[in-house]
Design an enzyme around this catalytic site. Sequence first.
Site, PDB file in Angstrom:
ATOM      1  N   GLY A 133      39.462  85.259  45.014  1.00 37.43           N
ATOM      2  CA  GLY A 133      39.666  86.198  46.101  1.00 37.43           C
ATOM      3  C   GLY A 133      41.028  86.028  46.746  1.00 37.43           C
ATOM      4  O   GLY A 133      41.535  84.912  46.884  1.00 37.43           O
ATOM      5  N   ALA A 134      41.636  87.141  47.109  1.00 38.98           N
ATOM      6  CA  ALA A 134      42.903  87.112  47.850  1.00 38.98           C
ATOM      7  C   ALA A 134      42.674  87.766  49.201  1.00 38.98           C
ATOM      8  O   ALA A 134      43.477  88.550  49.684  1.00 38.98           O
ATOM      9  CB  ALA A 134      44.006  87.831  47.075  1.00 38.98           C
ATOM     10  N   GLY A 135      41.516  87.444  49.776  1.00 38.27           N
ATOM     11  CA  GLY A 135      41.195  87.964  51.101  1.00 38.27           C
ATOM     12  C   GLY A 135      41.939  87.211  52.178  1.00 38.27           C
ATOM     13  O   GLY A 135      42.971  86.583  51.926  1.00 38.27           O
ATOM     14  N   LYS A 150      31.750  70.687  61.210  1.00 39.90           N
ATOM     15  CA  LYS A 150      32.119  72.093  61.364  1.00 39.90           C
ATOM     16  C   LYS A 150      30.864  72.960  61.416  1.00 39.90           C
ATOM     17  O   LYS A 150      30.780  73.902  62.210  1.00 39.90           O
ATOM     18  CB  LYS A 150      33.028  72.556  60.219  1.00 39.90           C
ATOM     19  CG  LYS A 150      33.434  74.024  60.386  1.00 39.90           C
ATOM     20  CD  LYS A 150      34.250  74.582  59.246  1.00 39.90           C
ATOM     21  CE  LYS A 150      34.549  76.055  59.495  1.00 39.90           C
ATOM     22  NZ  LYS A 150      35.288  76.692  58.389  1.00 39.90           N
TER      23      LYS A 150
END
Length: 307
Positions: A7-9, A186
């Site tokens: 992904g290149a989100g 987290k």
Amino acid sequence: MKILIVGAGAIGGYFGGRLLEMEANVTFLVREKRKKQLKEHGLVVTSIHGDLHVPDPQTIVSGSHPEPYDVILVSTKSYHLDGAIESIRPYVGDKTMILPLLNGIAHLDALSEAFGSKKVIGGLCFIETTLDENGKVIQTSPVQDLIFGERNGERSERILQLQATFEGTKANFRLSEKIEQEMWQKYLFITPLSGITSLFRSPIGPIRDQAQGADTLKRLLHETVEIMTAIGAPLSEGAMDATWNRLNDIGDGMKSSLQRDMEKSLPTEGDHLFGFLLKKAADLQTAAPTLSAVYANVDIYDKMLHS
């Protein structure tokens, strides 16, 4: 090292872009629509840490150019995990490290089952990014941390090689010898934050300022700590107080990514974050009424979204 980013989100695009600044060997595994978008506009990042434009980033679509990569960085949403697992199979070799940046913890089991636990290292990130309508990555807050490490804490040869590959970027890539603890920490923080902001459809500030809102937030944190402690999560000493202080220190306008997804009428990660913990609570016969209400809220929303 050869790095494949799934992904290149907003997240994958940002950290991938920072690695490309250092001329790292990075390829993005993307869908056809995103491939076309990157071909037309390039990878564009707007950031307070410096803008970036990569005119023609290297991309592949699932199934093309099958070959092993040294590192596969998985930055998808949890509801895309099953698809991501199938997409990366042609690129996982004997020595491949899989570095997931998903919220929560359940994805470790899914990835380990698919590829073996040795291939899956630990990872998380703290960053607030989004994509605009043209696919530009926009990052406006100062936080840009990616934390990684062997799940057993070992400073192995491969993890030190990965550390060397990550060094020198504008983003903060940090090797941790307690990565599973940091992932749970987290998870402990994001559960009450995403739960309360999505429940009340509000940034954190107005919720803290309202008596019942603040009380609900505290009960949600308490239930989350109780469940995690009961299942043996490696939380640090004083984790609840530290998380409570952090929830009160963040800016009034802070929204969770889950809340932002709801505002955009997108699916949520409710099952991955809240559903996972509720299943553990049910196994332990531990009551979690506030967490149950949070989960019901997002579950009803997700079902109506697909109706």
